[in-house]
Write an enzyme that holds these catalytic residues in place. Structure first.
Site, PDB file in Angstrom:
ATOM      1  N   SER A  28       0.804  -1.227   0.000  1.00 24.17           N
ATOM      2  CA  SER A  28       0.000   0.000   0.000  1.00 24.17           C
ATOM      3  C   SER A  28       0.839   1.280   0.000  1.00 24.17           C
ATOM      4  O   SER A  28       0.479   2.242  -0.693  1.00 24.17           O
ATOM      5  CB  SER A  28      -0.967  -0.007   1.191  1.00 24.17           C
ATOM      6  OG  SER A  28      -1.950  -0.993   0.977  1.00 24.17           O
ATOM      7  N   LYS A  77      -9.404  -5.157  11.288  1.00 21.25           N
ATOM      8  CA  LYS A  77     -10.604  -4.633  10.607  1.00 21.25           C
ATOM      9  C   LYS A  77     -11.890  -4.747  11.420  1.00 21.25           C
ATOM     10  O   LYS A  77     -12.777  -3.919  11.272  1.00 21.25           O
ATOM     11  CB  LYS A  77     -10.780  -5.342   9.258  1.00 21.25           C
ATOM     12  CG  LYS A  77      -9.658  -5.025   8.275  1.00 21.25           C
ATOM     13  CD  LYS A  77      -9.888  -5.721   6.951  1.00 21.25           C
ATOM     14  CE  LYS A  77      -8.662  -5.590   6.061  1.00 21.25           C
ATOM     15  NZ  LYS A  77      -8.881  -6.142   4.727  1.00 21.25           N
ATOM     16  N   ASP A 113     -13.186  -2.560   0.941  1.00 17.91           N
ATOM     17  CA  ASP A 113     -12.827  -3.900   0.463  1.00 17.91           C
ATOM     18  C   ASP A 113     -13.929  -4.506  -0.397  1.00 17.91           C
ATOM     19  O   ASP A 113     -13.657  -5.139  -1.423  1.00 17.91           O
ATOM     20  CB  ASP A 113     -12.590  -4.847   1.650  1.00 17.91           C
ATOM     21  CG  ASP A 113     -11.248  -4.626   2.310  1.00 17.91           C
ATOM     22  OD1 ASP A 113     -10.315  -4.170   1.628  1.00 17.91           O
ATOM     23  OD2 ASP A 113     -11.123  -4.919   3.518  1.00 17.91           O
ATOM     24  N   GLY A 140     -13.283 -16.720   6.294  1.00 17.08           N
ATOM     25  CA  GLY A 140     -12.630 -15.864   7.277  1.00 17.08           C
ATOM     26  C   GLY A 140     -13.087 -14.426   7.026  1.00 17.08           C
ATOM     27  O   GLY A 140     -14.170 -14.206   6.460  1.00 17.08           O
ATOM     28  N   ARG A 163     -13.104 -24.903   5.856  1.00 18.82           N
ATOM     29  CA  ARG A 163     -12.621 -25.928   6.775  1.00 18.82           C
ATOM     30  C   ARG A 163     -13.475 -25.972   8.054  1.00 18.82           C
ATOM     31  O   ARG A 163     -13.884 -27.020   8.502  1.00 18.82           O
ATOM     32  CB  ARG A 163     -11.148 -25.624   7.118  1.00 18.82           C
ATOM     33  CG  ARG A 163     -10.543 -26.556   8.117  1.00 18.82           C
ATOM     34  CD  ARG A 163      -9.093 -26.205   8.360  1.00 18.82           C
ATOM     35  NE  ARG A 163      -8.920 -24.839   8.860  1.00 18.82           N
ATOM     36  CZ  ARG A 163      -7.756 -24.287   9.138  1.00 18.82           C
ATOM     37  NH1 ARG A 163      -6.642 -24.982   8.952  1.00 18.82           N
ATOM     38  NH2 ARG A 163      -7.668 -23.050   9.577  1.00 18.82           N
ATOM     39  N   TYR A 233      -2.413 -12.607  -4.294  1.00 18.28           N
ATOM     40  CA  TYR A 233      -1.692 -12.003  -5.431  1.00 18.28           C
ATOM     41  C   TYR A 233      -0.188 -12.227  -5.316  1.00 18.28           C
ATOM     42  O   TYR A 233       0.565 -11.859  -6.222  1.00 18.28           O
ATOM     43  CB  TYR A 233      -2.011 -10.495  -5.546  1.00 18.28           C
ATOM     44  CG  TYR A 233      -1.795  -9.739  -4.274  1.00 18.28           C
ATOM     45  CD1 TYR A 233      -2.853  -9.493  -3.417  1.00 18.28           C
ATOM     46  CD2 TYR A 233      -0.529  -9.292  -3.916  1.00 18.28           C
ATOM     47  CE1 TYR A 233      -2.658  -8.805  -2.224  1.00 18.28           C
ATOM     48  CE2 TYR A 233      -0.325  -8.612  -2.738  1.00 18.28           C
ATOM     49  CZ  TYR A 233      -1.399  -8.379  -1.896  1.00 18.28           C
ATOM     50  OH  TYR A 233      -1.196  -7.708  -0.714  1.00 18.28           O
TER      51      TYR A 233
HETATM   52  P1  ATR Z   1      -8.505 -13.307   5.978  1.00 19.06           P
HETATM   53  O1  ATR Z   1      -8.642 -12.061   6.787  1.00 19.06           O
HETATM   54  O2  ATR Z   1      -7.442 -13.235   4.924  1.00 19.06           O
HETATM   55  O3  ATR Z   1      -9.807 -13.798   5.451  1.00 19.06           O
HETATM   56  P2  ATR Z   1      -8.702 -15.357   7.986  1.00 19.06           P
HETATM   57  O4  ATR Z   1      -9.880 -14.667   8.572  1.00 19.06           O
HETATM   58  O5  ATR Z   1      -7.673 -15.932   8.904  1.00 19.06           O
HETATM   59  O6  ATR Z   1      -7.921 -14.418   6.981  1.00 19.06           O
HETATM   60  O7  ATR Z   1      -9.270 -16.540   7.030  1.00 19.06           O
HETATM   61  C1  ATR Z   1      -8.446 -17.508   6.446  1.00 19.06           C
HETATM   62  C2  ATR Z   1      -9.296 -18.501   5.656  1.00 19.06           C
HETATM   63  O8  ATR Z   1      -8.445 -19.533   5.133  1.00 19.06           O
HETATM   64  C3  ATR Z   1     -10.352 -19.231   6.492  1.00 19.06           C
HETATM   65  O9  ATR Z   1     -11.431 -19.556   5.663  1.00 19.06           O
HETATM   66  C4  ATR Z   1      -9.588 -20.482   6.932  1.00 19.06           C
HETATM   67  O10 ATR Z   1     -10.405 -21.565   7.298  1.00 19.06           O
HETATM   68  P3  ATR Z   1     -10.998 -21.662   8.806  1.00 19.06           P
HETATM   69  O11 ATR Z   1     -12.166 -20.734   8.859  1.00 19.06           O
HETATM   70  O12 ATR Z   1     -11.368 -23.074   8.946  1.00 19.06           O
HETATM   71  O13 ATR Z   1      -9.871 -21.252   9.713  1.00 19.06           O
HETATM   72  C5  ATR Z   1      -8.857 -20.818   5.663  1.00 19.06           C
HETATM   73  N1  ATR Z   1      -7.684 -21.657   5.905  1.00 19.06           N
HETATM   74  C6  ATR Z   1      -6.493 -21.259   6.398  1.00 19.06           C
HETATM   75  N2  ATR Z   1      -5.631 -22.300   6.466  1.00 19.06           N
HETATM   76  C7  ATR Z   1      -6.303 -23.385   5.987  1.00 19.06           C
HETATM   77  C8  ATR Z   1      -5.981 -24.770   5.794  1.00 19.06           C
HETATM   78  N3  ATR Z   1      -4.774 -25.245   6.086  1.00 19.06           N
HETATM   79  N4  ATR Z   1      -6.929 -25.588   5.292  1.00 19.06           N
HETATM   80  C9  ATR Z   1      -8.152 -25.116   4.984  1.00 19.06           C
HETATM   81  N5  ATR Z   1      -8.527 -23.829   5.130  1.00 19.06           N
HETATM   82  C10 ATR Z   1      -7.626 -22.982   5.643  1.00 19.06           C
END
Ligand code: ATR
Length: 290
Positions: A28, A77, A113, A140, A163, A233
Site C-alpha cells: 500500500s 478490521k 474492500d 474468514g 474448513r 496475489y
Molecule cells: P482473511 O482475513 O485473509 O480472510 P482469515 O480470517 O484468517 O484471513 O481466514 C483464512 C481462511 O483460510 C479461512 O477460511 C480459513 O479456514 P478456517 O475458517 O477453517 O480457519 C482458511 N484456511 C487457512 N488455512 C487453511 C488450511 N490449512 N486448510 C483449509 N482452510 C484454511
C-alpha cells in the site's frame, strides 16, 4: 531526494498510513505514494506495525496528530468497528473497517474492500455477477465480506465451503436475513454437471510454495468452473490459477482487489479521482518487480 513528481516533505505534508501486524510486506505505501506524486499532492503514506492491544491508541494518536487517513489490515478490521467515532454506511453494511477518514477531529470508518472485490471481478474477469452461480472457498474475514458483497450484487446461488463448518453456517444465516433472494448452499454444489460461473478463493491456501488446491478434489472438479479468481496475489499464479488456466478458465489474481480498495480509500481521503494506472504500475513494481 524525493522521487520525481514527489514534493519535499515539509511542515504542510499530510500523512496517511496502514496499521497492521504483520505489515512489513504491505504494497500500500508504494501504491499510495505513487498516486500522491502523480497528482503533485504534498502527502505521504507510511506503514506501522501495531499490536491489536495498541490499536485504539494508534487511531487516537493519528487523529490527534491530524493525519488525513488510515488503512487497517489484518488483524484490525473488526476491532476498529468499536474504535471510530462514526461508521459510514459501508462499514455498517459489510461489518468491518479497512479505511478511516479524519474529518473535523472525528474518525469515520469506511469499508472499501467490498467494492474492491466487485470492481475487480467485473474488470478482470468481465463477469456479470447478477444471476451468477458462485462457489466461495473460505469464510474468514475476506471470505465473509466477499460473500455478503456477492449476495448484495444479486448472484443467484452461492455455495460456501470452509474448513470450519460453523463459519459457513453463520454466514448462511446472515445472508438469509440480509439478502433472502440468494440461495446459499453449504459445501460444494451437488450437481457435478452444472457449471459454476465463478470460483472465488478467499482462503490462505496458495500463499505458501507447497500449498495444494483450496478445494476438495473429491467433491468439486476444476472443469466445472467457467472463471476462477484467487484473492492471493503473491505469488502471482497460485496452483489454483495455474490449474484453472490449463483447463481453459478465465482467471485473475487479487491484485485488482488490492488496487480498487486502495483507489476508493484514496478518493475518500483526497476527494480526487484515483490515478488507477499509476497505482496499478506501482503495485506491479513493488510486488513483482516489473
Ligand atoms: P482473511 O482475513 O485473509 O480472510 P482469515 O480470517 O484468517 O484471513 O481466514 C483464512 C481462511 O483460510 C479461512 O477460511 C480459513 O479456514 P478456517 O475458517 O477453517 O480457519 C482458511 N484456511 C487457512 N488455512 C487453511 C488450511 N490449512 N486448510 C483449509 N482452510 C484454511
Amino acid at each position: 531526494m524525493p522521487k520525481s513528481g514527489q514534493s519535499e516533505i515539509n511542515a504542510a505534508t499530510r500523512l496517511c498510513a496502514v496499521l497492521g501486524s504483520p505489515v512489513a510486506h504491505s504494497a500500500s505505501p508504494a501504491m499510495h505514494n505513487a498516486a500522491f506524486a502523480a497528482l503533485a499532492l504534498n502527502w505521504r503514506y507510511l506503514a506501522f506495525e501495531v499490536n491489536p492491544k495498541n490499536l485504539r491508541a494508534a487511531i487516537e494518536g493519528a487523529k490527534a496528530m491530524n493525519f488525513a487517513g488510515l488503512n487497517l489490515t489484518v488483524p484490525h478490521k473488526l476491532l476498529a468497528l468499536e474504535m471510530v467515532d462514526e461508521l459510514d454506511v459501508s462499514a455498517k453494511v459489510w461489518g468491518a473497517v479497512n479505511t478511516i477518514n479524519f474529518q473535523n477531529g472525528r474518525a469515520i470508518g469506511f469499508n472499501t474492500d467490498a467494492d474492491g472485490i466487485a470492481t475487480s471481478l467485473r474488470e478482470d474477469l468481465k463477469i456479470k455477477l447478477r444471476g451468477a452461480r458462485v462457489l466461495l472457498l473460505g469464510a474468514g474475514g475476506a471470505g465473509r465480506t466477499a460473500a455478503l458483497k456477492l449476495a448484495s450484487e444479486g448472484v443467484s446461488e452461492l455455495f460456501l465451503a470452509n474448513r470450519t463448518f460453523s463459519k459457513i453456517l453463520e454466514l448462511q444465516n446472515e445472508i438469509a436475513k440480509k439478502f433472502p433472494a440468494v440461495y446459499v448452499g453449504l459445501n460444494y454444489p451437488k450437481d457435478s454437471k452444472a457449471k459454476i460461473d465463478l470460483v472465488l478463493n478467499a482462503t490462505s491456501i496458495g500463499l505458501k510454495k507447497n500449498d495444494g488446491l483450496p478445494f476438495d478434489g473429491n467433491q468439486f472438479s476444476q472443469n466445472q468452473a467457467r472463471a476462477v479468481y484467487d484473492m492471493i496475489y503473491r505469488p502471482a499464479e497460485t496452483r489454483l490459477l495455474a490449474a484453472a488456466k490449463k483447463s481453459g478458465c478465465k482467471t485473475a489474481n487479487g491484485l485488482g482487489m488490492l488496487l480498487h480498495q486502495g483507489a476508493k480509500a484514496f478518493e475518500i481521503w483526497t476527494g480526487k479521482s484515483a490515478p488507477l494506472d499509476v497505482m496499478r504500475r506501482a503495485l506491479g513494481q513493488n510486488i513483482y518487480g516489473h
